[in-house]
Enzyme design. Structure first.
Site, PDB file in Angstrom:
ATOM      1  N   LYS A  54      53.202  17.633 -22.263  1.00  0.00           N
ATOM      2  CA  LYS A  54      54.085  18.326 -20.997  1.00  0.00           C
ATOM      3  C   LYS A  54      55.500  18.028 -21.020  1.00  0.00           C
ATOM      4  O   LYS A  54      56.302  19.120 -20.846  1.00  0.00           O
ATOM      5  CB  LYS A  54      53.134  17.942 -19.868  1.00  0.00           C
ATOM      6  CG  LYS A  54      51.838  18.460 -19.683  1.00  0.00           C
ATOM      7  CD  LYS A  54      50.981  17.793 -18.381  1.00  0.00           C
ATOM      8  CE  LYS A  54      49.601  18.217 -18.417  1.00  0.00           C
ATOM      9  NZ  LYS A  54      48.781  17.663 -17.727  1.00  0.00           N
ATOM     10  N   GLN A  98      48.916  13.574 -12.972  1.00  0.00           N
ATOM     11  CA  GLN A  98      48.031  13.167 -14.223  1.00  0.00           C
ATOM     12  C   GLN A  98      46.650  12.846 -13.697  1.00  0.00           C
ATOM     13  O   GLN A  98      46.518  11.660 -13.279  1.00  0.00           O
ATOM     14  CB  GLN A  98      48.499  12.543 -15.302  1.00  0.00           C
ATOM     15  CG  GLN A  98      47.605  12.756 -16.562  1.00  0.00           C
ATOM     16  CD  GLN A  98      47.383  14.276 -17.178  1.00  0.00           C
ATOM     17  OE1 GLN A  98      48.511  14.805 -17.171  1.00  0.00           O
ATOM     18  NE2 GLN A  98      46.324  14.595 -17.224  1.00  0.00           N
ATOM     19  N   ASP A 121      49.806  22.884 -10.582  1.00  0.00           N
ATOM     20  CA  ASP A 121      48.557  22.836 -11.087  1.00  0.00           C
ATOM     21  C   ASP A 121      47.323  23.912 -10.278  1.00  0.00           C
ATOM     22  O   ASP A 121      46.477  23.999 -10.937  1.00  0.00           O
ATOM     23  CB  ASP A 121      47.822  21.633 -10.745  1.00  0.00           C
ATOM     24  CG  ASP A 121      47.807  20.693 -12.214  1.00  0.00           C
ATOM     25  OD1 ASP A 121      47.918  21.509 -13.337  1.00  0.00           O
ATOM     26  OD2 ASP A 121      47.889  19.518 -12.111  1.00  0.00           O
TER      27      ASP A 121
END
Ligand code: NAD
Length: 302
Positions: A54, A98, A121
């Site tokens: 990422k 995460q 997200d």
């Protein structure tokens, strides 16, 4: 018949160059770049490799990025304080925590503490609600479903009036992609069925699908005789079924298989995504697009 391959690796490159171009333009006009922070707790090797990818992608696109690593025993209160700090940070447009988090931390509490306007997200209940309403209300679609819809659009598959069958009802793939495909708008307007472990006749539903989206996590679940000739098959499943020697490095790497019997299915379907190299590369790509979107919302240039 051999199906057209819908390659996530190629579509990723297309989208990333579009993002890169837009980032440059915004920087010139407004003097701002998208800011993304990734918070990693502990040292789970899979999480480290996702976060590294990422960060690398964000770097390549010219984003301002921060990798905030926290020890595995970080207190929940400290993590909440960290999120509060980034919620208030003007240079940050996207906050990514995460998952999974260690057991002593309430994952839901952490995710719900993220400002919905920085929830790139798309997992915050506010964004889930916005997605359900659809249209202009949507800010951030969750990344994997957004990637699936983008692949379908870019592959030129007709979705309006199409029978879409989604195998799997998870909150991160099955339910949101079903919700997205039923909305009014491009790449949607479909008639959608969700099937799952309690469905009586999985095969019968799959056989009517013009677009079959499979996210079950069961290798080879979908048999070739379940596929409607000429249909579009999107295989989201990523299952480690063993190991193989990498052609590049000679090292042993995981052997990945999807939820669909690919070799047989490609002779029946009209188009199909491979595993690996299909849906997989799209998730990070859409995370980058959501972060750019977040900056654009802030600047009022959406
Ligand atoms: P999950 O385990 O949360 O959900 C799986 C769903 O499939 C459940 O709703 C279950 O009811 C259904 N299911 C399982 N077995 C079934 C069966 N035999 N018949 C009918 N339905 C069945 O999984 P998830 O998080 O949605 O992920 C699904 C798959 O997609 C996994 O292989 C995962 O690794 C992969 N995945 C890939 C990406 C990506 O490529 N970027 C992202 C997310 C998930």
């Amino acid at each position: 018949m051999t199906a057209k391959l819908i390659k996530g690796t190629e579509i990723r490159e297309e989208i990333l160059s579009e993002i890169e171009k837009e980032v440059k333009e915004i920087k010139e006009k407004h003097g701002k770049v998208p800011g993304l922070v990734t918070i990693l707790v502990g040292e789970n090797p899979a999480s480290i490799s996702y976060v590294t990818l990422k960060i690398k992608t964000a770097d390549r696109l010219g984003f301002h990025e921060i990798q905030d690593n926290q020890p595995a025993d970080v207190a929940e209160a400290d993590l909440l304080a960290l999120i509060d700090k980034y919620n208030k940070d003007e240079a940050i447009n996207g906050i990514l925590v995460q998952l999974p988090l260690p057991k002593h931390i309430d994952e839901k509490k952490i995710l719900n503490a993220i400002d919905p306007d920085k929830d790139v997200d798309g997992f915050h209940p506010v964004n889930v609600g916005r997605l359900m309403i659809g249209g202009d209300e949507v800010k951030f679609a969750p990344c994997t479903p957004a990637g699936i819809q983008e692949m379908i659009i870019r592959a030129g598959v007709e979705t309006s009036g199409a029978e879409v069958v989604v195998v799997g009802r998870s909150n991160i793939v099955g339910k949101p992609i079903a919700n997205m495909m039923v909305q009014k708008g491009p790449g949607a307007n479909s008639t959608v069925t969700i099937v799952h472990t309690r469905t009586k006749d999985l095969a019968a539903h799959c056989k009517r699908a013009d677009i079959l989206i499979v996210a079950a996590g069961v290798p080879g679940l979908v048999k070739p005789e379940w596929i409607k000739p000429g249909s579009c098959v999107i295989d989201v499943g990523v299952n480690r079924v063993g190991e193989k020697k990498s052609e590049k490095t000679g090292k042993m790497i995981p052997l990945l298989k999807g939820d669909v019997d690919f070799d047989a299915a490609k002779e029946i379907a009209g188009s199909i995504t491979p595993v690996p190299g299909g849906v997989g590369p799209m998730t990070i790509t859409m995370l980058m697009r959501n972060t750019l979107k977040s900056l654009k919302y802030k600047l009022g240039i959406q």
